[in-house]
Design a protein around this motif. Structure first.
Motif, PDB file in Angstrom:
ATOM      1  N   THR A 159      10.242  16.247   6.850  1.00 29.29           N
ATOM      2  CA  THR A 159       9.655  17.197   5.697  1.00 29.29           C
ATOM      3  C   THR A 159      10.019  18.732   5.804  1.00 29.29           C
ATOM      4  O   THR A 159      10.242  19.204   4.535  1.00 29.29           O
ATOM      5  N   SER A 160       9.941  19.177   6.700  1.00 24.15           N
ATOM      6  CA  SER A 160       9.971  20.638   6.896  1.00 24.15           C
ATOM      7  C   SER A 160      11.475  21.049   6.769  1.00 24.15           C
ATOM      8  O   SER A 160      11.891  22.129   6.020  1.00 24.15           O
ATOM      9  N   VAL A 161      12.583  20.192   7.223  1.00 20.77           N
ATOM     10  CA  VAL A 161      13.764  20.588   6.482  1.00 20.77           C
ATOM     11  C   VAL A 161      13.973  20.358   5.025  1.00 20.77           C
ATOM     12  O   VAL A 161      14.450  21.350   4.369  1.00 20.77           O
ATOM     13  N   VAL A 162      13.342  19.453   4.316  1.00 20.45           N
ATOM     14  CA  VAL A 162      13.302  19.146   2.810  1.00 20.45           C
ATOM     15  C   VAL A 162      12.720  20.334   2.353  1.00 20.45           C
ATOM     16  O   VAL A 162      13.217  21.083   1.330  1.00 20.45           O
ATOM     17  N   ALA A 163      11.493  20.755   3.000  1.00 22.45           N
ATOM     18  CA  ALA A 163      10.708  21.883   2.029  1.00 22.45           C
ATOM     19  C   ALA A 163      11.166  22.972   2.191  1.00 22.45           C
ATOM     20  O   ALA A 163      11.324  23.876   1.398  1.00 22.45           O
ATOM     21  N   THR A 164      11.847  23.358   3.335  1.00 25.66           N
ATOM     22  CA  THR A 164      12.193  24.573   3.723  1.00 25.66           C
ATOM     23  C   THR A 164      13.403  25.092   3.102  1.00 25.66           C
ATOM     24  O   THR A 164      13.563  25.966   2.298  1.00 25.66           O
ATOM     25  N   ILE A 165      14.486  24.061   3.048  1.00 22.61           N
ATOM     26  CA  ILE A 165      15.525  24.290   2.291  1.00 22.61           C
ATOM     27  C   ILE A 165      15.294  24.319   0.469  1.00 22.61           C
ATOM     28  O   ILE A 165      15.877  25.101  -0.049  1.00 22.61           O
ATOM     29  N   GLY A 166      14.362  23.351   0.294  1.00 20.27           N
ATOM     30  CA  GLY A 166      13.949  23.144  -1.264  1.00 20.27           C
ATOM     31  C   GLY A 166      13.707  24.687  -1.601  1.00 20.27           C
ATOM     32  O   GLY A 166      13.758  24.962  -2.548  1.00 20.27           O
ATOM     33  N   PHE A 167      12.459  25.353  -0.744  1.00 22.62           N
ATOM     34  CA  PHE A 167      11.815  26.535  -1.022  1.00 22.62           C
ATOM     35  C   PHE A 167      13.106  27.628  -1.370  1.00 22.62           C
ATOM     36  O   PHE A 167      12.919  28.197  -2.256  1.00 22.62           O
ATOM     37  N   LEU A 168      13.957  27.702  -0.341  1.00 18.76           N
ATOM     38  CA  LEU A 168      14.980  28.903  -0.456  1.00 18.76           C
ATOM     39  C   LEU A 168      15.898  28.432  -1.675  1.00 18.76           C
ATOM     40  O   LEU A 168      16.340  29.280  -2.343  1.00 18.76           O
ATOM     41  N   ILE A 169      16.023  27.103  -1.940  1.00 18.70           N
ATOM     42  CA  ILE A 169      17.180  26.841  -3.083  1.00 18.70           C
ATOM     43  C   ILE A 169      16.443  27.025  -4.387  1.00 18.70           C
ATOM     44  O   ILE A 169      17.041  27.621  -5.232  1.00 18.70           O
ATOM     45  N   VAL A 171      10.824  10.728   2.560  1.00 19.59           N
ATOM     46  CA  VAL A 171      10.943  10.763   4.185  1.00 19.59           C
ATOM     47  C   VAL A 171       9.661  10.341   4.637  1.00 19.59           C
ATOM     48  O   VAL A 171       9.590  10.067   5.928  1.00 19.59           O
ATOM     49  N   ALA A 172       8.574  10.387   3.888  1.00 13.14           N
ATOM     50  CA  ALA A 172       7.360  10.255   4.463  1.00 13.14           C
ATOM     51  C   ALA A 172       6.690   8.596   4.217  1.00 13.14           C
ATOM     52  O   ALA A 172       5.900   8.403   4.893  1.00 13.14           O
ATOM     53  N   ALA A 173       7.372   8.147   3.452  1.00  6.47           N
ATOM     54  CA  ALA A 173       6.781   6.680   2.842  1.00  6.47           C
ATOM     55  C   ALA A 173       6.944   5.736   4.079  1.00  6.47           C
ATOM     56  O   ALA A 173       7.877   5.618   4.784  1.00  6.47           O
ATOM     57  N   ASP A 174       5.673   4.900   4.324  1.00  7.98           N
ATOM     58  CA  ASP A 174       6.005   4.028   5.463  1.00  7.98           C
ATOM     59  C   ASP A 174       5.909   2.382   4.740  1.00  7.98           C
ATOM     60  O   ASP A 174       5.755   1.554   5.529  1.00  7.98           O
ATOM     61  N   ASP A 175       5.944   2.589   3.412  1.00  4.67           N
ATOM     62  CA  ASP A 175       5.986   1.269   2.938  1.00  4.67           C
ATOM     63  C   ASP A 175       7.254   0.962   2.327  1.00  4.67           C
ATOM     64  O   ASP A 175       7.816   1.918   1.550  1.00  4.67           O
ATOM     65  N   GLU A 231       0.795  -1.161   0.024  1.00 10.13           N
ATOM     66  CA  GLU A 231       0.186   0.180  -0.046  1.00 10.13           C
ATOM     67  C   GLU A 231       0.822   1.174   0.073  1.00 10.13           C
ATOM     68  O   GLU A 231       1.938   1.131   0.586  1.00 10.13           O
ATOM     69  N   LEU A 232       0.182   2.323  -0.550  1.00  9.83           N
ATOM     70  CA  LEU A 232       0.963   3.584  -0.541  1.00  9.83           C
ATOM     71  C   LEU A 232       0.689   4.247   0.750  1.00  9.83           C
ATOM     72  O   LEU A 232      -0.364   4.961   0.970  1.00  9.83           O
ATOM     73  N   VAL A 233       1.438   3.955   1.668  1.00  9.35           N
ATOM     74  CA  VAL A 233       1.400   4.443   3.011  1.00  9.35           C
ATOM     75  C   VAL A 233       2.274   5.702   3.308  1.00  9.35           C
ATOM     76  O   VAL A 233       3.353   5.650   3.339  1.00  9.35           O
ATOM     77  N   ILE A 234       1.392   6.752   3.713  1.00 12.84           N
ATOM     78  CA  ILE A 234       2.477   7.891   3.946  1.00 12.84           C
ATOM     79  C   ILE A 234       2.151   8.001   5.635  1.00 12.84           C
ATOM     80  O   ILE A 234       1.078   8.219   6.016  1.00 12.84           O
ATOM     81  N   ARG A 235       3.185   8.148   6.283  1.00 13.73           N
ATOM     82  CA  ARG A 235       3.381   8.256   7.364  1.00 13.73           C
ATOM     83  C   ARG A 235       3.332   9.887   7.998  1.00 13.73           C
ATOM     84  O   ARG A 235       4.104  10.507   7.806  1.00 13.73           O
ATOM     85  N   VAL A 236       2.152  10.019   8.875  1.00 14.27           N
ATOM     86  CA  VAL A 236       2.330  11.251   9.472  1.00 14.27           C
ATOM     87  C   VAL A 236       2.669  11.539  10.957  1.00 14.27           C
ATOM     88  O   VAL A 236       2.065  11.907  11.515  1.00 14.27           O
ATOM     89  N   ASN A 237       4.000  11.096  11.163  1.00  9.65           N
ATOM     90  CA  ASN A 237       4.433  11.145  12.643  1.00  9.65           C
ATOM     91  C   ASN A 237       5.461  12.223  12.812  1.00  9.65           C
ATOM     92  O   ASN A 237       5.819  13.077  11.592  1.00  9.65           O
ATOM     93  N   ASP A 238       5.965  12.551  14.034  1.00 10.08           N
ATOM     94  CA  ASP A 238       6.775  13.577  14.182  1.00 10.08           C
ATOM     95  C   ASP A 238       8.119  13.415  13.505  1.00 10.08           C
ATOM     96  O   ASP A 238       8.685  14.351  12.835  1.00 10.08           O
ATOM     97  N   LEU A 239       8.565  12.438  13.015  1.00  5.00           N
ATOM     98  CA  LEU A 239       9.781  12.175  12.395  1.00  5.00           C
ATOM     99  C   LEU A 239       9.674  12.658  10.923  1.00  5.00           C
ATOM    100  O   LEU A 239      10.480  13.452  10.478  1.00  5.00           O
ATOM    101  N   THR A 240       8.540  12.272  10.351  1.00 10.60           N
ATOM    102  CA  THR A 240       8.276  12.573   8.997  1.00 10.60           C
ATOM    103  C   THR A 240       8.066  14.180   9.155  1.00 10.60           C
ATOM    104  O   THR A 240       8.479  14.820   7.952  1.00 10.60           O
ATOM    105  N   LEU A 241       7.573  14.784   9.823  1.00 10.91           N
ATOM    106  CA  LEU A 241       7.247  16.257  10.047  1.00 10.91           C
ATOM    107  C   LEU A 241       8.549  16.844  10.018  1.00 10.91           C
ATOM    108  O   LEU A 241       8.638  17.963   9.338  1.00 10.91           O
TER     109      LEU A 241
END
Lengths: 503, 757
Positions: B78-88, B120-124, B65-75
């Motif tokens: 994800t925020s590291v990836v998205a923040t730095i991605g945005f800036l770059i 970073v979010a996939a749980d499968d 299954e395509l499982v996306i895990r929404v726990n603290d590690l993911t968050l």
């Protein structure tokens, strides 16, 4: 005799289409119409495939489950329906690829479509045959017309050579196949697969029987161009008109694999140690040799020729893995499913790759990789599709090819045992080599500079003919869709019914 | 499923950019930034309400299954990836001045980010692999982006080959792990880790994938090569995101497998070696990007070693800190490179004075890298030391201390090389105006380093929640052993710098000391295996595809015979039931047949060979008579005579003698193949006669020949019982004749046209 006409409807419609194409060819109309009739006929014969497949949910359909005809020798089940669909689709796309090509020169269009459709009819028959004789007739009907098609560019020595080599090797392989089949028949006294399987229980160690089995399989090894029976492939692929090559590498090859599947998993089910061992060797050789030589190719058509040998090797992996003695029926079903899935996905991506090659060739004339540099800069759409098909062949997710590779690895690893694992390792290494040369083509098209030798007006050149656009569209959608939602294949129905454990 | 949709948004945007390209004009940059912003919003709103999983049924047939895990590690990730991605992305919008290039690059960046966000979010396991491969392919395209340079292409190929070998090994590991665990869900596997050999093998394969992706020893060599990528890509892929993928995978699996001996030992050892090696290598570099790349290798090693020791919280803190400062430094180097045209520390001089803002940003990131207070780099490193000491990992502490000292030294090298005035350097006093969009992203990241350094509380709670591991992130830890380690590292680093700096252009004792590490063996293994592969490919092509028909035939025959012979051995009893002879006439005839057959092969003239071949046939016909089969003998005689006559016709148009020996196969090989064929056919014939079929076909033919209208059974078989076969054979021969005729005719026509022209 009470004949189930519904079950035979695809074959009947296709046979009528074959005749109709010949008739239209005689009429004083544009030859273009022969192609239209052919496409229409393929489409029409696809309809009964659907009604048969979804029989249980259709009111008018008399659902009888698996339809067995002609004394066990002809069976219409999910497996055969799915493959009929693949063959009809493959022929459909091949015609689409051919239209522009044949219009471009003085070719014999009516005859060409007649031959192509006859060959497709053979494949459709083959998918249902559960008897040595039906199988052989179907297979030869697939192959016979393609000998002529390979030599369609009559004035070209390469095309003639392609046809002649193909013919001679084809006839030799048919002879070996027939010899094997006759031995099998002679020893078991049966031609139906069920009969052979029942009769073989007591004589699995009978040398003449094993010889018959091996010869039969090796006859098919020619058809699927497994190493070392592949020598004809590159020359024929390169010399034949490219649409014919596309057809050969997909429909004709798939027909060979269908033959192997039904023979191994039905007729010779008791001799798994023999066909497993033989196909293990062929799988390892085909993957390795095909990939290594493909790595050295500079011509994209030849590269695809060798790549199709290697892809054939990947399809053989589940067969080879089945050599493990303790494999359970469920694991064998997995292996069976893996080959069918690979075959199905391969058909779409390889046809797509050839469609791109034909489209690029229309512009640049050559298929040399160097000349394709910078394709992205003047034909971004084509370059994108090239990337999609070649990366799919390489097995990059989320394109369809990755799922094919996944089920293939999975079947080998879940069967387990030293030999199966070793084959999986060989397959992994080969997947890497494959990635290297597929990516090389993509890289050339995307990043290399445009060669200076190419005149600027060629770059702005001709648009792609509508039929080719249609073919590209169909295959792209299939490859992307199957990549994202590969489960569609599993939803086609239980492909393995009647095979392995259902016996 | 907001998170899933936000991941999908990347791919949608990437496709849009790919299709529309430069036609987007001014909409391009906002469009490229949109998915990052959207994901940050999703993360910010999800943080307060962590719904556990977002599931899309994907491959029910395989239980995937395509499982996306929404726990603290993911968050956190994800925020590291998205923040730095945005800036770059914002930075690259200005970095690339050429419009088509910019569109292509931004499209690829967004595509890559989608892969990373999914990873970073996939749980499968299989979903994770899917995104993993997306990042591999995207990184290939990004590294090879600079199409003009051959080095860029080679580096891209090397990076992708190394990571995809690892990726495939990892896929194998995933398959095995999912088989042995009975599920592909990562959280389920970690909750109840499978045991046994299969699981161990799976783990080793998975580690292989993680190590190749995260540039761990002995696969670390591809990362410096990948510096051929455009600098924004390096900043994102090779510092903040892609190379962290392996770390992420280790973080995900660590809770389940940290106690496995194979895991703990391998991961820690590899991390320690990588950490040291990378830091030493960084001290050798003159190219700022390469210096940073080796520094990244070292830092990744540090994280891996921490995970190996079970200190996941500290590892995550280091990961976040490293992403922030390393991206900043890369972006700064990008600006320097763009403005001055060089990244060589031997040429750069005096930028500190010409561009104080840039220098300030770089200085902040540099002290973070060196682990000097009051920035995040210090806080995280301090926390790591603290955890290591608390855990009693003394070897790890020692190696990490040394590596930290080296880190301080290469940071100093970076700073002095890039910013300070130096005697031999070419003065680049005037950088000119730096565009705000170029300086803003690194400046913001530098500010973030300071803010999180001074107020680490929020990050601390996030890391603790994410890894369920104790970790203390504070700016002032108090006088504790960890602080002493930090201080010693800083002092040691300063000392190394004092000794080594100003000598980096000359061959000194220092450069000689680290010379042995210069050519990492793994790089040699890689190039060696590529060379070997190429050579093998050449050899195989030469042997297998040499265009010689005799070779093809020999290979095919040998394969058929040997495969069958092997199955006889495998399947068992292959002892034919046979008698040597029935009488003297047979023996005499057989001797004649064999002798004439041998003579045929030795004949020099074509006609002689044809006649001798005929003689073989006559001898065989004699044997038929001896067995009482006159019909067969008659047919045989007729055919032999006819064939010899035909030969005579054809041979009159060919040279009298055979040409020179074909060179493609030596005589002994041909002899061996022929011998094998003979032995095989003999064996097959013997085996065939020792089987007694159920139904006697011979009787049927004998009985029915007369009613079918003939006395010669063979003739009747050919023309009646098997008439269709005969027709088939004739057709085949006719087709072959036509084919040969056509080929000859085309050749002749071509020759004629060639002569004419």
């Amino acid at each position: 005799m009470n004949i189930d006409y519904h079950a035979l409807a695809p074959e009947i419609i296709l046979a009528l289409t074959v005749v109709a194409v010949l008739v239209v060819d005689l009429l004083p109309v544009e030859k273009f119409w022969t192609a239209v009739v052919g496409l229409g006929g393929l489409f029409l014969s696809f309809i009964p495939v659907l009604t048969l497949g979804f029989c249980e949910s259709l009111e008018f359909c008399d659902d009888t489950g698996v339809r067995v005809l002609f004394g066990d020798s002809y069976v219409v089940d999910t497996f055969s329906l799915v493959l009929k669909g693949v063959f009809l689709g493959g022929a459909f796309i091949s015609i689409l690829l051919s239209v522009g090509y044949l219009e471009s020169d003085r070719f014999w269009q009516g005859e060409y479509y007649f031959l192509l459709l006859s060959s497709a009819l053979g494949a459709v028959v083959l998918a249902s045959s559960r008897d040595l004789i039906t199988l052989f007739v179907g297979l030869e009907l697939v192959t016979g017309p393609t000998f002529l098609m390979a030599g369609w560019r009559k004035g070209d020595a390469r095309s003639n050579e392609a046809a002649l080599k193909f013919f001679i090797i084809g006839v030799i392989s048919a002879a070996i196949l027939l010899f094997g089949m006759s031995l099998v028949y002679g020893v078991t006294g049966e031609t139906t697969f069920t009969g052979i399987r029942l009769a073989s229980a007591g004589i699995v160690d009978q040398p003449l029987f094993t010889m018959g089995v091996v010869f039969t399989l090796l006859g098919f090894a020619f058809k699927v161009s497994a190493v070392p029976f592949h020598f004809w492939t590159p020359d024929t692929y390169e010399g034949a008109p490219t649409p014919v090559t596309a057809y050969l590498s997909v429909v004709s090859k798939a027909a060979g694999f269908v033959g192997l599947l039904v023979l191994c998993y039905l007729a010779f089910a008791e001799l798994r140690n023999i066909w497993g061992a033989a196909l293990w060797i062929l799988a390892a050789l085909s993957m390795t040799v095909g990939n290594l030589i493909a790595l050295k190719q500079t011509n994209v058509v030849r590269l695809l020729g060798y790549s199709s040998i290697a892809q054939g090797g990947f399809m053989l992996v589940p067969f080879g893995a089945a050599v493990t003695a303790g494999a359970s029926p469920a694991q064998l079903e997995d292996a069976f499913f893996a080959t069918v899935t690979y075959l199905l996905i391969y058909a779409f991506m390889n046809l797509g790759a050839f469609a791109v090659v034909i489209a690029v060739r229309n512009r640049l004339v050559t298929a040399e990789m160097d000349a394709w540099g910078g394709l992205y800069n003047y034909a971004p759409g084509l370059a994108t599709m090239l990337a999609i098909f070649f990366l799919s062949l390489a097995g990059v997710p989320p394109l369809a090819g990755w799922f094919a590779k996944l089920v293939m690895f999975r079947s080998a690893l879940s069967i387990g045992g030293g030999w199966a694992i070793a084959l999986a390792v060989i397959a992994v290494l080969n997947a890497v080599i494959g990635f290297a040369y597929y990516a090389k083509v993509v890289k050339a098209a995307w990043f290399d500079p445009i060669p200076e030798a190419i005149p600027a007006d060629e770059l702005r050149g001709r648009s792609i003919v509508p039929s080719l656009q249609f073919a590209l569209g169909l295959t792209v959608v299939a490859v992307v869709l199957l990549g994202f939602f590969p489960d569609v294949i599993a939803r086609l129905g239980d492909l393995t019914t009647g095979f392995v454990s259902g016996f | 499923m907001p998170l899933t949709l936000s991941i999908a948004a990347y791919f949608v945007v990437a496709a849009l950019i790919g299709l529309a390209g430069t036609r987007l004009r001014h909409a391009l940059i906002p469009l490229a930034l949109a998915p990052f912003a959207a994901q940050l919003i999703v993360v910010a709103t999800a943080a307060s309400n962590p719904a556990d999983f977002e599931t899309i049924s994907w491959l029910p047939s395989l239980g995937v299954e395509l499982v996306i895990r929404v726990n603290d590690l993911t968050l956190v990730l994800t925020s590291v990836v998205a923040t730095i991605g945005f800036l770059i992305v914002a930075y690259s919008a200005r970095y690339f001045t050429d419009a088509p290039k910019r569109a292509k690059f931004l499209g690829l960046m967004v595509f890559f980010s989608g892969g990373m966000a999914g990873l970073v979010a996939a749980d499968d396991l299989f979903a994770l692999f899917l995104f993993w491969e997306v990042t591999t392919v995207a990184s290939y395209l990004l590294i090879g982006f600079d199409d003009q340079k051959a080095a860029a292409r080679a580096a891209a190929v090397q990076a992708v080959l190394v990571t995809s070998v690892g990726g495939l090994a990892m896929l194998g590991g995933f398959v095995l792990l999912s088989i042995s665990a009975g599920t592909a869900s990562i959280s389920a596997i970690v909750a109840a880790p499978p045991e046994g050999t299969t699981a161990t093998v799976a783990l080793v394969l998975i580690l292989l994938g993680a190590f190749t992706k995260s540039a761990q020893f002995p696969f670390h060599f591809w990362l410096p090569g990948a510096m051929a990528a455009p600098t924004p890509a390096s900043a994102y892929l090779h510092s903040a995101t892609m190379v962290k993928a392996g770390i992420v995978l280790l973080l995900l699996l660590a809770p389940g497998f940290a106690s496995e001996p194979v895991w703990a030992v391998t991961v820690t050892t590899v991390g320690l070696i990588t950490m040291t090696l990378g830091a030493v290598q960084a001290m050798r570099q003159h190219d700022l990007k390469l210096l940073l790349a080796h520094g990244t290798v070292s830092q990744l090693g540090f994280m891996v070693a921490l995970i190996g020791a079970g200190l996941t919280g500290a590892a995550l803190a280091v990961l976040v800190a490293h992403a922030a400062f390393k991206a900043t430094l890369f972006l700064v180097v990008g600006i320097i490179d763009k403005k001055t045209g060089t990244r060589d520390i031997r040429h750069l001089s005096g930028i500190r004075w010409s561009s104080p803002v840039l220098a300030g940003v770089a200085a902040t990131a540099a002290i973070s890298m060196a682990g000097i207070p009051p920035v995040l780099g210090f806080v995280s490193k301090e926390a790591a030391f603290d955890a290591v000491i608390a855990d009693g990992e003394w070897i790890l502490l020692a190696v990490a201390g040394v590596a930290s000292a080296l880190t301080v030294a290469y940071t100093a090298r970076f700073w002095w090389g890039a910013f300070e005035e130096q005697p031999g350097g070419v003065d680049v006093a005037h950088l000119g105006q730096i565009d705000r969009p170029l300086i803003a992203p690194p400046a913001l990241l530098a500010v973030a380093s300071i803010v999180f350094g001074i107020l680490p509380g929020g990050l601390e709670s996030a890391v603790i929640a994410a890894t369920a591991d104790k970790v203390k992130l504070v700016l002032w830890p108090g006088f504790k052993p960890a602080l002493a380690v930090s201080a010693a590292a800083i002092a040691g680093g300063a000392l190394i710098h004092l000794i080594s700096h100003r000598t980096w252009t000359a061959r000194t004792w220092w450069s000689r000391l680290i010379e042995p590490t210069r050519l990492p063996p793994a790089q040699n293994v890689y190039s060696g295996s590529v060379r070997l592969l190429n050579r093998t490919a050449d050899a195989v092509t030469g042997i297998v595809q040499n265009g010689s028909l005799p070779v093809y035939l020999a290979v095919i025959l040998t394969t058929i015979f040997s495969v069958t012979a092997v199955t006889w051995l495998v399947a068992g009893d292959a002892t034919p039931d046979w008698r040597f002879t029935n009488g003297a006439p047979e023996v005499i005839l057989a001797v004649i047949a064999i002798a004439t057959a041998i003579a045929t092969t030795r004949a020099k003239r074509r006609m002689a060979a044809a006649l001798l071949l005929g003689a073989v046939g006559f001898a065989v016909a004699g044997i038929y008579i001896a067995f009482g089969a006159p019909d067969l003998a008659l047919t045989q005689l007729l055919i032999e005579t006819f064939t010899v006559a035909l030969f005579a016709f054809v041979l009159s148009r060919l040279p009298r003698r055979f040409g020179a020996e074909p060179a493609s196969l030596s005589r002994s090989v041909r002899l061996a193949v022929a011998g094998l064929a003979g032995a095989f056919v003999t064996m097959a014939a013997l085996l065939a006669t020792s089987v007694s079929p159920d139904r006697d076909v011979a009787t049927f033919y004998a009985e029915n020949a007369e009613p079918a209208g003939g006395r010669n059974i063979v003739n009747v078989i050919l023309t009646d019982f098997r008439a269709l076969d005969t027709l088939g054979e004739i057709t085949v021969l006719a087709a072959a004749a036509i084919g040969i005729g056509a080929l000859v005719a085309t050749n002749r026509r071509r020759n004629r046209t060639e002569e004419a022209s």
